[in-house]
Design a protein around this motif. Structure first.
Motif, mmCIF file in Angstrom:
data_model
loop_
_atom_site.group_PDB
_atom_site.id
_atom_site.type_symbol
_atom_site.label_atom_id
_atom_site.label_comp_id
_atom_site.label_asym_id
_atom_site.label_seq_id
_atom_site.Cartn_x
_atom_site.Cartn_y
_atom_site.Cartn_z
ATOM 1 N N ALA A 127 0.714 -1.224 0.008
ATOM 2 C CA ALA A 127 0.002 -0.047 0.059
ATOM 3 C C ALA A 127 0.828 1.139 -0.036
ATOM 4 O O ALA A 127 1.834 1.421 0.545
ATOM 5 C CB ALA A 127 -0.875 -0.084 1.215
ATOM 6 N N TYR A 128 0.647 2.168 -0.863
ATOM 7 C CA TYR A 128 1.616 3.442 -0.987
ATOM 8 C C TYR A 128 1.722 4.225 0.279
ATOM 9 O O TYR A 128 3.197 4.309 0.487
ATOM 10 C CB TYR A 128 0.720 4.368 -1.956
ATOM 11 N N ALA A 129 1.059 4.498 0.853
ATOM 12 C CA ALA A 129 1.464 5.145 2.166
ATOM 13 C C ALA A 129 2.205 4.589 3.101
ATOM 14 O O ALA A 129 3.211 4.802 3.703
ATOM 15 C CB ALA A 129 0.155 5.752 2.939
ATOM 16 N N HIS A 130 1.937 3.312 3.284
ATOM 17 C CA HIS A 130 2.750 2.330 4.152
ATOM 18 C C HIS A 130 4.164 2.051 3.882
ATOM 19 O O HIS A 130 5.122 2.136 4.203
ATOM 20 C CB HIS A 130 1.840 1.052 4.405
ATOM 21 N N ALA A 131 3.933 1.890 2.253
ATOM 22 C CA ALA A 131 5.570 1.557 1.641
ATOM 23 C C ALA A 131 6.439 2.731 1.760
ATOM 24 O O ALA A 131 7.559 2.863 1.964
ATOM 25 C CB ALA A 131 5.194 1.095 0.074
ATOM 26 N N VAL A 132 6.022 3.903 1.527
ATOM 27 C CA VAL A 132 6.665 5.193 1.508
ATOM 28 C C VAL A 132 7.095 5.431 2.952
ATOM 29 O O VAL A 132 8.277 5.734 3.328
ATOM 30 C CB VAL A 132 5.676 6.459 1.213
ATOM 31 N N ASP A 133 6.248 5.322 3.750
ATOM 32 C CA ASP A 133 6.787 5.374 5.352
ATOM 33 C C ASP A 133 8.031 4.504 5.587
ATOM 34 O O ASP A 133 8.870 5.001 6.285
ATOM 35 C CB ASP A 133 5.603 5.066 6.429
ATOM 36 N N ASP A 134 7.777 3.255 5.223
ATOM 37 C CA ASP A 134 8.873 2.223 5.480
ATOM 38 C C ASP A 134 10.295 2.727 4.472
ATOM 39 O O ASP A 134 11.221 2.493 4.887
ATOM 40 C CB ASP A 134 8.501 0.754 4.987
ATOM 41 N N TRP A 135 10.073 3.177 3.451
ATOM 42 C CA TRP A 135 10.993 3.459 2.725
ATOM 43 C C TRP A 135 11.845 4.664 3.157
ATOM 44 O O TRP A 135 13.022 4.648 3.271
ATOM 45 C CB TRP A 135 10.466 3.784 1.171
ATOM 46 N N HIS A 136 11.141 5.700 3.528
ATOM 47 C CA HIS A 136 11.726 6.769 4.375
ATOM 48 C C HIS A 136 12.431 6.573 5.678
ATOM 49 O O HIS A 136 13.681 7.091 5.778
ATOM 50 C CB HIS A 136 10.663 8.028 4.735
#
Length: 254
Positions: A74-83
């Motif tokens: 999921a986009y928001a979760h993936a971005v959070d983990d990525w950051h």
């Protein structure tokens, strides 16, 4: 204490650097360059070329492996983990190369203020206990380079401009009452969801680089050409950075 300079570098052309950017690079004790792997080697090559062009003294330049975002999550979760993963990489580089503190610089594509998360990642680093003083050195944005390449104003006369993303355009269509829409971070020709009548588009890829490509015209006529050109360029280079501006015809007549 780490004095962190986030330096806008435009789209990779050394001529995009401001005098302030060159000075900030030369004042740094360490410059970190993100390596996104072989498929996107052009991106780190451009940053290396900028360092070769701008540095006049013995500034340390260190490359680090850039974490990848999980495209399947999921986009928001993936971005959070990525950051979080990127912040961890910065933290490790600081511990290894600036353990007693100093001046760190990061070269940010375009400008740190516009659809870039470098400032948010810096906040994560500080929240994790790393003492930071953050300075932003502004850079040319892809929007400025697009309007300059096509020799057009950003806005229609007294008209409103909305800057949005391909994801939001695809989900919600034309943004509100804007006369002009600028679309960034479009992974796949989101303009195709719009009714093209009465809309013109100005599109550009690899702006400011040797491989720059521009297309302009009525959306109904230009959209298929852009889609075909974009697919061919991505296949040829292994990556693409593009941006486009769309304007409703009635806005041009104001």
């Amino acid at each position: 204490m780490i004095d962190l300079a986030l330096i806008g570098i435009g789209t990779g052309n050394p001529d995009h650097l401001t005098a302030e950017a060159v000075r900030a690079m030369n004042e740094a004790d360490l410059i970190l360059l993100p390596d996104k792997g072989a498929a996107k080697s052009d991106l780190i090559d451009l940053r290396r070329a900028i360092c070769d062009h701008a540095l006049t003294g013995p500034v340390r330049v260190v490359e680090f492996a850039m974490p990848e975002r999980d495209a399947a999550a999921a986009y928001a979760h993936a971005v959070d983990d990525w950051h979080a993963a990127i912040a961890a990489q910065w933290r490790a580089c600081i511990a290894e190369h600036l353990p007693a503190g100093g001046r760190l610089a990061l070269l940010v594509w375009g400008d740190p203020s516009l659809y870039d998360s470098t400032l948010r990642i810096a906040e994560r680093l500080e929240a994790g206990g790393q003492p930071l003083r953050v300075r932003v050195v502004p850079g040319l944005t892809s929007i400025q380079l697009l309007t300059a390449a096509h020799a057009i104003p950003l806005n229609a006369l007294a008209g409103a401009v909305t800057i949005t993303t391909g994801r939001l355009l695809r989900a919600h269509g034309w943004p509100g009452d804007a006369d002009t829409a600028v679309v960034m971070l479009d992974a796949g020709c989101a303009f195709e969801v719009l009714a093209p009548q009465g809309v013109s588009i100005w599109w550009g890829a690899y702006l400011g680089m040797a491989q720059e490509v521009l297309i302009h015209g009525p959306l109904a006529e230009a959209a298929p050409r852009i889609a075909a050109q974009r697919a061919e360029l991505r296949a040829r280079h292994g990556w693409i950075m593009d941006v486009y501006l769309m304007r409703k015809e009635q806005a041009d007549a104001k």
